[in-house]
Design a protein around this motif. Structure first.
Motif, PDB file in Angstrom:
ATOM      1  N   ASP A  47      -6.344 -11.241 -45.551  1.00  0.00           N
ATOM      2  CA  ASP A  47      -8.081 -11.732 -45.336  1.00  0.00           C
ATOM      3  C   ASP A  47      -8.022 -12.817 -45.842  1.00  0.00           C
ATOM      4  OD1 ASP A  47      -7.389  -9.311 -43.841  1.00  0.00           O
ATOM      5  OD2 ASP A  47      -7.582  -7.658 -45.152  1.00  0.00           O
ATOM      6  N   LYS A  48      -8.262 -12.207 -47.255  1.00  0.00           N
ATOM      7  CA  LYS A  48      -9.273 -13.405 -47.539  1.00  0.00           C
ATOM      8  C   LYS A  48      -9.130 -15.196 -47.247  1.00  0.00           C
ATOM      9  CE  LYS A  48     -10.866 -11.280 -52.048  1.00  0.00           C
ATOM     10  NZ  LYS A  48     -10.618 -11.427 -53.459  1.00  0.00           N
ATOM     11  N   GLU A  49      -7.549 -15.460 -46.824  1.00  0.00           N
ATOM     12  CA  GLU A  49      -7.448 -16.499 -46.623  1.00  0.00           C
ATOM     13  C   GLU A  49      -7.505 -16.393 -44.309  1.00  0.00           C
ATOM     14  OE1 GLU A  49      -5.038 -20.492 -46.961  1.00  0.00           O
ATOM     15  OE2 GLU A  49      -5.888 -19.266 -48.157  1.00  0.00           O
ATOM     16  N   ALA A  50      -7.031 -15.145 -44.067  1.00  0.00           N
ATOM     17  CA  ALA A  50      -7.966 -15.561 -42.363  1.00  0.00           C
ATOM     18  C   ALA A  50      -9.665 -15.940 -42.900  1.00  0.00           C
ATOM     19  CB  ALA A  50      -7.911 -13.981 -41.736  1.00  0.00           C
ATOM     20  N   VAL A  51     -10.596 -15.061 -43.174  1.00  0.00           N
ATOM     21  CA  VAL A  51     -11.642 -15.527 -43.133  1.00  0.00           C
ATOM     22  C   VAL A  51     -11.804 -17.308 -43.491  1.00  0.00           C
ATOM     23  CG1 VAL A  51     -13.786 -15.552 -45.073  1.00  0.00           C
ATOM     24  CG2 VAL A  51     -12.272 -13.497 -44.131  1.00  0.00           C
ATOM     25  N   LYS A  52     -11.159 -17.656 -44.480  1.00  0.00           N
ATOM     26  CA  LYS A  52     -11.152 -18.836 -45.182  1.00  0.00           C
ATOM     27  C   LYS A  52     -11.229 -20.009 -43.373  1.00  0.00           C
ATOM     28  CE  LYS A  52      -7.972 -22.626 -46.715  1.00  0.00           C
ATOM     29  NZ  LYS A  52      -7.356 -23.091 -47.576  1.00  0.00           N
ATOM     30  N   TRP A  53     -10.160 -19.819 -42.480  1.00  0.00           N
ATOM     31  CA  TRP A  53      -9.913 -20.622 -41.466  1.00  0.00           C
ATOM     32  C   TRP A  53     -10.666 -19.806 -40.235  1.00  0.00           C
ATOM     33  CZ3 TRP A  53      -7.199 -24.904 -42.513  1.00  0.00           C
ATOM     34  CH2 TRP A  53      -6.580 -25.274 -43.473  1.00  0.00           C
ATOM     35  N   TYR A  54     -10.953 -18.663 -40.412  1.00  0.00           N
ATOM     36  CA  TYR A  54     -13.035 -18.571 -39.814  1.00  0.00           C
ATOM     37  C   TYR A  54     -13.507 -19.792 -39.590  1.00  0.00           C
ATOM     38  CZ  TYR A  54      -9.258 -14.416 -37.952  1.00  0.00           C
ATOM     39  OH  TYR A  54      -8.273 -13.930 -36.724  1.00  0.00           O
ATOM     40  N   ARG A  55     -14.239 -19.713 -40.994  1.00  0.00           N
ATOM     41  CA  ARG A  55     -15.154 -19.703 -41.196  1.00  0.00           C
ATOM     42  C   ARG A  55     -14.722 -21.499 -40.807  1.00  0.00           C
ATOM     43  NH1 ARG A  55     -18.679 -18.704 -45.569  1.00  0.00           N
ATOM     44  NH2 ARG A  55     -17.796 -20.893 -46.854  1.00  0.00           N
ATOM     45  N   LEU A  56     -14.428 -22.342 -41.702  1.00  0.00           N
ATOM     46  CA  LEU A  56     -14.803 -23.714 -40.965  1.00  0.00           C
ATOM     47  C   LEU A  56     -13.533 -23.893 -39.396  1.00  0.00           C
ATOM     48  CD1 LEU A  56     -11.043 -25.009 -42.811  1.00  0.00           C
ATOM     49  CD2 LEU A  56     -13.423 -25.422 -43.454  1.00  0.00           C
ATOM     50  N   ALA A  57     -13.547 -22.924 -38.335  1.00  0.00           N
ATOM     51  CA  ALA A  57     -13.683 -23.336 -36.368  1.00  0.00           C
ATOM     52  C   ALA A  57     -15.065 -22.625 -36.758  1.00  0.00           C
ATOM     53  CB  ALA A  57     -11.973 -22.149 -36.403  1.00  0.00           C
ATOM     54  N   ALA A  58     -15.980 -21.336 -37.388  1.00  0.00           N
ATOM     55  CA  ALA A  58     -16.660 -20.850 -36.923  1.00  0.00           C
ATOM     56  C   ALA A  58     -17.935 -22.291 -36.790  1.00  0.00           C
ATOM     57  CB  ALA A  58     -17.275 -19.899 -37.795  1.00  0.00           C
ATOM     58  N   GLU A  59     -18.091 -23.093 -38.157  1.00  0.00           N
ATOM     59  CA  GLU A  59     -18.731 -24.027 -38.424  1.00  0.00           C
ATOM     60  C   GLU A  59     -18.793 -24.825 -36.915  1.00  0.00           C
ATOM     61  OE1 GLU A  59     -20.892 -26.367 -42.118  1.00  0.00           O
ATOM     62  OE2 GLU A  59     -21.331 -24.387 -40.746  1.00  0.00           O
ATOM     63  N   GLN A  60     -17.723 -25.254 -37.403  1.00  0.00           N
ATOM     64  CA  GLN A  60     -17.600 -26.034 -35.353  1.00  0.00           C
ATOM     65  C   GLN A  60     -17.851 -25.587 -34.374  1.00  0.00           C
ATOM     66  OE1 GLN A  60     -13.954 -29.362 -35.776  1.00  0.00           O
ATOM     67  NE2 GLN A  60     -13.544 -27.481 -37.550  1.00  0.00           N
ATOM     68  N   GLY A  61     -18.239 -24.727 -34.596  1.00  0.00           N
ATOM     69  CA  GLY A  61     -18.878 -23.561 -33.197  1.00  0.00           C
ATOM     70  C   GLY A  61     -17.566 -23.690 -31.986  1.00  0.00           C
ATOM     71  N   ASP A  62     -17.353 -22.903 -33.306  1.00  0.00           N
ATOM     72  CA  ASP A  62     -15.033 -22.124 -31.926  1.00  0.00           C
ATOM     73  C   ASP A  62     -16.495 -20.595 -31.863  1.00  0.00           C
ATOM     74  OD1 ASP A  62     -12.358 -22.688 -31.405  1.00  0.00           O
ATOM     75  OD2 ASP A  62     -13.069 -20.359 -31.305  1.00  0.00           O
ATOM     76  N   ALA A  63     -16.462 -20.116 -30.752  1.00  0.00           N
ATOM     77  CA  ALA A  63     -16.715 -18.800 -30.129  1.00  0.00           C
ATOM     78  C   ALA A  63     -15.810 -18.007 -31.032  1.00  0.00           C
ATOM     79  CB  ALA A  63     -17.402 -18.898 -28.931  1.00  0.00           C
ATOM     80  N   ASP A  64     -14.593 -18.003 -30.393  1.00  0.00           N
ATOM     81  CA  ASP A  64     -13.358 -16.738 -30.709  1.00  0.00           C
ATOM     82  C   ASP A  64     -13.659 -16.704 -32.367  1.00  0.00           C
ATOM     83  OD1 ASP A  64     -12.575 -17.090 -28.170  1.00  0.00           O
ATOM     84  OD2 ASP A  64     -11.086 -18.754 -28.609  1.00  0.00           O
ATOM     85  N   ALA A  65     -13.537 -17.871 -33.285  1.00  0.00           N
ATOM     86  CA  ALA A  65     -13.861 -17.555 -34.696  1.00  0.00           C
ATOM     87  C   ALA A  65     -14.769 -17.350 -34.962  1.00  0.00           C
ATOM     88  CB  ALA A  65     -13.792 -19.497 -34.937  1.00  0.00           C
TER      89      ALA A  65
END
Length: 222
Positions: free
Chosen positions: A110-128
């Motif tokens: 889960d922590k690794e999932a959060v890491k990658w979601y955060r990086l994509a979310a920062e770029q404005g990715d709505a799915d992330a």
């Protein structure tokens, strides 16, 4: 004219131009201007991916994940998705987060999932942003926070107002279980995290602030 588009993509692709190889693969994958052919799509995606073209790496990973044009292989999907994610390609970062959350092709983390979601979310990715909101709602790899979940689902809905975005329904449901003060706090956080390049900074500041709140002193019994 899709057939004319294919003609020119092919001329550039045959000279080794990675974006054209990727686009030609996409035309084969979707059957636009050519007969639909997953194996031919994989061929062109791979040529572009091997040159380090991030979008083709991500799309090739998707072919392995779905078993289209190749034998289904989650580990191979993760390999190509990671190559694109490491280059900062937001869709691949989100995809890699999904793989870690579900444990497909990698050990579930889960922590690794959060890491990658955060990086994509920062770029404005709505799915992330939707995915990261879910991690906060359930407390997977992060502390439970309805306020953060609400804020992330709110900006996901703003970035992708399509009815197909589950963040819209989730935002509605969570707001029904929140006090008005919590909703106002979530809206304020939304305004902070939607600013370009400010999502992670604002989230981390909010979590730090909440974590550093002094514990209320218990009144002594007389």
């Amino acid at each position: 004219d899709d057939e004319e588009a294919v003609k020119w993509y092919r001329l550039a692709a045959e000279q080794g131009y990675a974006p054209a190889q990727n686009n030609l693969g996409w035309m084969y994958r979707n059957g636009e201007g050519v007969l639909q052919d997953d194996e031919e799509a994989v061929k062109w995606y791979r040529l572009a991916a091997e040159q380090g073209y991030a979008k083709a790496q991500f799309l090739l990973g998707g072919m392995y994940e779905s078993g289209k044009g190749v034998l289904q292989d989650d580990k191979e999907a993760v390999k190509w998705c990671r190559l694109a994610a490491d280059q900062g390609y937001a869709s691949a970062q989100f995809g890699l987060g999904v793989m870690y959350e579900s444990g497909k092709g990698v050990l579930q983390d889960d922590k690794e999932a959060v890491k990658w979601y955060r990086l994509a979310a920062e770029q404005g990715d709505a799915d992330a942003q939707f995915g990261l909101g879910g991690m906060y709602f359930f407390g997977k790899g992060v502390p439970v926070s309805k306020t953060i979940a609400y804020a992330l689902w709110n900006i996901s809905a703003l970035n992708n107002p399509s009815d197909e975005n589950p963040a819209i329904e989730n935002r509605k449901k969570i707001s029904e279980a929140m006090a008005q003060k919590e909703i106002e706090e979530g809206q304020a956080l939304s305004r902070d995290i939607i600013k370009p390049g400010n999502l992670l900074k604002a989230l981390d500041a909010y979590v730090s602030k909440k974590g550093n709140k002094p514990t209320p002193k218990k009144k002594k019994k007389k």
